[in-house]
Design an enzyme around this catalytic site. Structure first.
Site, PDB file in Angstrom:
ATOM      1  N   LYS A 123       0.744  -1.330   0.053  1.00  0.00           N
ATOM      2  CA  LYS A 123       0.102  -0.028  -0.072  1.00  0.00           C
ATOM      3  C   LYS A 123       0.944   1.312   0.062  1.00  0.00           C
ATOM      4  O   LYS A 123       0.434   2.199  -0.543  1.00  0.00           O
ATOM      5  CB  LYS A 123      -0.701  -0.052   1.297  1.00  0.00           C
ATOM      6  CG  LYS A 123      -2.152  -0.893   1.107  1.00  0.00           C
ATOM      7  CD  LYS A 123      -3.274  -0.277   2.172  1.00  0.00           C
ATOM      8  CE  LYS A 123      -4.434  -1.262   1.745  1.00  0.00           C
ATOM      9  NZ  LYS A 123      -5.695  -0.635   2.681  1.00  0.00           N
ATOM     10  N   LYS A 206      -5.196 -10.616  -6.570  1.00  0.00           N
ATOM     11  CA  LYS A 206      -6.303 -10.911  -5.649  1.00  0.00           C
ATOM     12  C   LYS A 206      -7.465  -9.979  -6.256  1.00  0.00           C
ATOM     13  O   LYS A 206      -7.242  -8.763  -6.918  1.00  0.00           O
ATOM     14  CB  LYS A 206      -5.972 -10.406  -4.189  1.00  0.00           C
ATOM     15  CG  LYS A 206      -7.094 -10.438  -3.208  1.00  0.00           C
ATOM     16  CD  LYS A 206      -6.440  -9.841  -1.718  1.00  0.00           C
ATOM     17  CE  LYS A 206      -6.462  -8.400  -1.902  1.00  0.00           C
ATOM     18  NZ  LYS A 206      -6.498  -7.828  -0.437  1.00  0.00           N
ATOM     19  N   LYS A 209     -11.435  -4.344  -4.429  1.00  0.00           N
ATOM     20  CA  LYS A 209     -12.012  -3.105  -4.604  1.00  0.00           C
ATOM     21  C   LYS A 209     -11.038  -1.935  -5.402  1.00  0.00           C
ATOM     22  O   LYS A 209     -11.510  -0.899  -5.777  1.00  0.00           O
ATOM     23  CB  LYS A 209     -12.816  -2.567  -3.819  1.00  0.00           C
ATOM     24  CG  LYS A 209     -11.935  -2.060  -2.273  1.00  0.00           C
ATOM     25  CD  LYS A 209     -12.943  -1.982  -1.048  1.00  0.00           C
ATOM     26  CE  LYS A 209     -12.448  -2.549   0.200  1.00  0.00           C
ATOM     27  NZ  LYS A 209     -13.227  -2.712   1.358  1.00  0.00           N
TER      28      LYS A 209
HETATM   29  P1  TYM Z   1     -10.457  -5.730   3.998  1.00  0.00           P
HETATM   30  O1  TYM Z   1     -11.517  -4.724   4.609  1.00  0.00           O
HETATM   31  O2  TYM Z   1      -9.625  -5.257   3.191  1.00  0.00           O
HETATM   32  O3  TYM Z   1     -11.364  -7.088   3.797  1.00  0.00           O
HETATM   33  C1  TYM Z   1     -12.295  -7.640   4.471  1.00  0.00           C
HETATM   34  C2  TYM Z   1     -12.396  -9.073   4.486  1.00  0.00           C
HETATM   35  O4  TYM Z   1     -12.441  -9.593   3.254  1.00  0.00           O
HETATM   36  C3  TYM Z   1     -11.465 -10.624   2.977  1.00  0.00           C
HETATM   37  N1  TYM Z   1     -11.118 -10.391   1.579  1.00  0.00           N
HETATM   38  C4  TYM Z   1     -11.027 -11.392   0.735  1.00  0.00           C
HETATM   39  N2  TYM Z   1     -11.233 -12.651   0.997  1.00  0.00           N
HETATM   40  C5  TYM Z   1     -10.993 -13.684  -0.208  1.00  0.00           C
HETATM   41  N3  TYM Z   1     -10.719 -13.151  -1.422  1.00  0.00           N
HETATM   42  C6  TYM Z   1     -10.444 -11.903  -1.561  1.00  0.00           C
HETATM   43  N4  TYM Z   1     -10.159 -11.399  -2.833  1.00  0.00           N
HETATM   44  C7  TYM Z   1     -10.683 -11.030  -0.676  1.00  0.00           C
HETATM   45  N5  TYM Z   1     -10.376  -9.569  -0.436  1.00  0.00           N
HETATM   46  C8  TYM Z   1     -10.864  -9.236   0.776  1.00  0.00           C
HETATM   47  C9  TYM Z   1     -10.428 -10.127   3.733  1.00  0.00           C
HETATM   48  O5  TYM Z   1      -9.520 -11.081   4.080  1.00  0.00           O
HETATM   49  C10 TYM Z   1     -11.109  -9.653   5.114  1.00  0.00           C
HETATM   50  O6  TYM Z   1     -11.420 -10.839   5.787  1.00  0.00           O
HETATM   51  N6  TYM Z   1      -7.405  -5.211   7.845  1.00  0.00           N
HETATM   52  C11 TYM Z   1      -8.630  -5.779   7.690  1.00  0.00           C
HETATM   53  C12 TYM Z   1      -9.876  -5.275   8.279  1.00  0.00           C
HETATM   54  C13 TYM Z   1      -9.953  -5.509   9.808  1.00  0.00           C
HETATM   55  C14 TYM Z   1      -9.823  -6.612  10.478  1.00  0.00           C
HETATM   56  C15 TYM Z   1      -9.751  -6.166  11.792  1.00  0.00           C
HETATM   57  C16 TYM Z   1     -10.182  -7.876  10.326  1.00  0.00           C
HETATM   58  C17 TYM Z   1      -9.341  -4.797  10.621  1.00  0.00           C
HETATM   59  N7  TYM Z   1      -9.460  -5.071  11.988  1.00  0.00           N
HETATM   60  C18 TYM Z   1      -9.660  -7.320  13.043  1.00  0.00           C
HETATM   61  C19 TYM Z   1     -10.318  -8.935  11.144  1.00  0.00           C
HETATM   62  C20 TYM Z   1      -9.950  -8.715  12.548  1.00  0.00           C
HETATM   63  C21 TYM Z   1      -8.866  -5.505   6.229  1.00  0.00           C
HETATM   64  O7  TYM Z   1      -8.274  -4.577   5.687  1.00  0.00           O
HETATM   65  O8  TYM Z   1      -9.886  -6.099   5.741  1.00  0.00           O
END
Ligand code: TYM
Length: 343
Positions: A123, A206, A209
């Protein structure tokens, strides 16, 4: 780093997970996270789900867009089957204990740990000096999200694995530094056929968005024609589908479409291939798009309906935050005491 360390059996099972309200939800978010959240809630484990708005602002967010995206994400949770009565559904900034514990963890975690995070490197890119300090410290806030509830299980997609290992390292170091057994060693739950949904245009990337090409992803708000068109144009190879999973090993695009089919239909990859092995993509793609439309259309329609009542969404988040504070506040109070702060 933390291999072999077991979760602490003394902690009652509690699920926590979060999603950033930083733009549209994709099929990756749905299959890797949202769909599985509803499953874990329905198994009866106490479940806490968070719109991580403080994580979202580690990169620039327009304030009006952030408000709308937070409501839309909440609608996405509910439309995917997360029940705000059974589970706790709230936005992070309404529970100040997250930020308080994150500060303590900023003082526990080491710079070197953060510098190794691949998401930080991706990022921040080549211009690390210009990235926000929040983006660098992001994983300490994520550890705080989880540990401020003494959560024991965290369902996420594959891309969050490294952050969860860091969460374990932070818990272990805190417990060691202060000679306590206070924070649980959390278990990542990275399960199912779609832990890493890939781009429809490039099987090595991957689904995200933030990909500049909208054709690379299925958005949860896409209509039936758009979904069908994106699947029709999805990159594939010229061969027929194999009849067992090992035939997909060097075929990332084919594997991705089969994984998506398996996850949407609650089947294993082998079960899917028993049915579709030998078929050409010209036959399999329409099957996949019918299935995707059947599963996703009701969700996007329900999201649109919920978005007509933003006040109700805000009330759900306020009520969720109240319930979240009731769990988090005693834990942050005890943490301050352990650290030596006068209360
Ligand atoms: P974020 O917002 O990028 O994504 C949310 C969830 O979606 C999953 N995900 C995917 N799974 C499979 N294939 C994909 N292409 C894909 N893209 C996204 C992510 O693995 C995630 O589970 N840091 C985290 C948010 C967060 C969080 C937490 C998660 C903040 N605090 C505490 C768990 C526990 C994030 O940026 O996810």
């Amino acid at each position: 780093m933390t291999e072999g360390v077991q979760t602490s059996p003394a902690f009652t099972p509690r699920v926590f997970s979060g999603i950033q309200p930083s733009g549209g939800l994709t099929l990756g978010n749905y299959l890797g996270a949202l769909k599985r959240f509803a499953d874990s809630q329905n198994k009866g484990v106490e479940s806490i789900f968070c719109m991580v708005d403080m994580h979202a602002i580690t990169v620039w967010q327009d304030p009006d867009a952030l408000r709308r995206q937070t409501r839309e994400l909440t609608a996405g949770f509910i439309a995917s089957g997360v029940d705000p009565e059974k589970s706790i559904l709230f936005n992070q900034s309404q529970v100040s204990a997250h930020a308080e514990l994150a500060w303590i963890f900023n003082c526990v975690a080491r710079m070197g740990w953060m510098q190794r995070m691949t998401q930080w490197k991706d990022k921040a890119g080549k211009n690390q000096q210009n990235a926000s300090l929040g983006l660098f410290a992001y994983p300490a806030l994520m550890a705080a999200d989880i540990l401020v509830y003494h959560a024991t299980e965290v369902p996420v997609g594959e891309d969050q694995k490294q952050h969860l290992e860091l969460t374990r390292d932070i818990a272990i170091k805190f417990n060691n530094d202060f000679g306590v057994d206070f924070f649980p060693i959390t278990e990542p739950k990275i399960e199912g056929a779609a832990t890493r949904v890939m781009s429809l245009r490039d099987g090595s990337k991957k689904m995200s968005k933030s990909d500049p090409s909208d054709m690379s992803r299925i958005n949860m708000t896409d209509d039936a024609d758009t979904i069908a068109n994106k699947i029709r144009k999805a990159r594939t190879d010229p061969d027929a589908l194999p009849s067992e999973a090992k035939g997909l090993e060097d075929r990332p695009e084919a594997r991705n479409l089969v994984n998506i089919y398996a996850a949407l239909s609650d089947m294993t990859v082998d079960q899917v291939l028993t049915d579709v092995g030998g078929k050409q993509f010209s036959e399999f793609k329409p099957m996949l798009s019918d299935l995707a439309v059947e599963k996703l259309s009701p969700i996007s329609m329900e999201m649109a309906r919920l978005m007509e009542h933003p006040d109700e969404i805000d009330a759900i988040l306020r009520r969720g935050a109240e319930r979240a504070r009731a769990i988090a506040n005693p834990i942050i109070e005890r943490t301050f005491e352990i650290v030596g702060m006068i209360r």
